[in-house]
Design an enzyme around this catalytic site. Sequence first.
Site, short mmCIF file in Angstrom:
data_model
loop_
_atom_site.label_atom_id
_atom_site.label_comp_id
_atom_site.label_asym_id
_atom_site.label_seq_id
_atom_site.Cartn_x
_atom_site.Cartn_y
_atom_site.Cartn_z
N ARG A 194 11.12 -1.21 11.84
CA ARG A 194 10.21 -0.77 12.38
C ARG A 194 9.76 -1.65 13.47
NH1 ARG A 194 4.51 -0.02 7.73
NH2 ARG A 194 3.76 -1.17 10.03
N ARG B 233 -1.04 -8.80 13.81
CA ARG B 233 -1.90 -7.53 12.69
C ARG B 233 -2.56 -8.60 12.18
NH1 ARG B 233 3.99 -5.41 11.01
NH2 ARG B 233 2.79 -4.38 9.89
N ARG C 124 11.78 -5.17 5.16
CA ARG C 124 11.51 -4.31 5.45
C ARG C 124 12.20 -3.06 6.41
NH1 ARG C 124 5.18 -2.38 5.56
NH2 ARG C 124 5.37 -3.21 7.16
N ARG D 248 -9.34 0.44 8.17
CA ARG D 248 -9.27 -0.42 8.53
C ARG D 248 -10.23 -1.48 9.21
NH1 ARG D 248 -3.53 1.04 8.54
NH2 ARG D 248 -2.50 -1.42 8.02
N LYS E 165 1.07 -1.04 0.01
CA LYS E 165 -0.47 -0.28 0.09
C LYS E 165 0.63 1.58 0.37
CE LYS E 165 -1.99 -1.06 3.90
NZ LYS E 165 -1.42 -2.37 3.73
#
Length: 215
Positions: free
Chosen positions: A160, A171, A127, A88, A15
């Site tokens: 992160r 999540r 990431r 969300r 996204k």
Amino acid sequence: MKRRIVLLGPPASGKGTQAALIEDRLGIPTVSTGEALRNEKAAGTKLGEEADRYTSQGRLVPDSIAIQVVGRWLEHHGHEFVFDGFPRSISQAEGLAALLCADSQSLDVVCFLRTSEETIQRRVLNRMVCESCGRTVSVGLHVERASSPCPSCRASLVRRSDDTLETLARRMEEYRTKTEPLIDYYRGRGLLETVDSEETPEVVFEEISQILEVV
Ligand code: AMP
């Protein structure tokens, strides 16, 4: 061209990457609720501290906080947007519809970035985020190693705090129970378009450009 856009998808479905491409190439401003919350935390605000209690555990922040962040953003921006990671939940979608309706606006399209669990895991583990400019990069795609400098500004890259396998499991659970119902919600309103997000960012962007009817 469609200019009021929601990007919907599981964690690490691309996204943020697609929102950045849409902003850079098509000039439509982006708001990422996740990034806005991380900025609040970095600035040490009360909102940031409160949000971090949820985010660090892989939980969604309360709907009222997410809607507040987006409402504030909409007040200061025009009538075009890419929402990355908002809404969300169904109640956030209803909050968004109310915010837009109060301004005689509505959504043009919701792009659902379909991604396999295997890809999600790989992307989360690769990431990294620049601690200075905030750019998100992928090890193996944009940089060689996790210890490489940021390709944009040469500052250090960090992971992160919610990009661990343990937090990802939470999540994903939040995604399945609260966010996934939005697929049917928006399909029922004739707004949903599905994109195969297993492909490279350029290929996915090409597909999204067609959906947005970029001429
Ligand atoms: P993201 O950067 O989109 O992966 O978001 C990181 C985290 O921020 C999420 O796991 C949530 O804890 C929080 N967050 C971001 N957007 C929302 C939202 N719309 N509603 C609730 N929590 C959110």
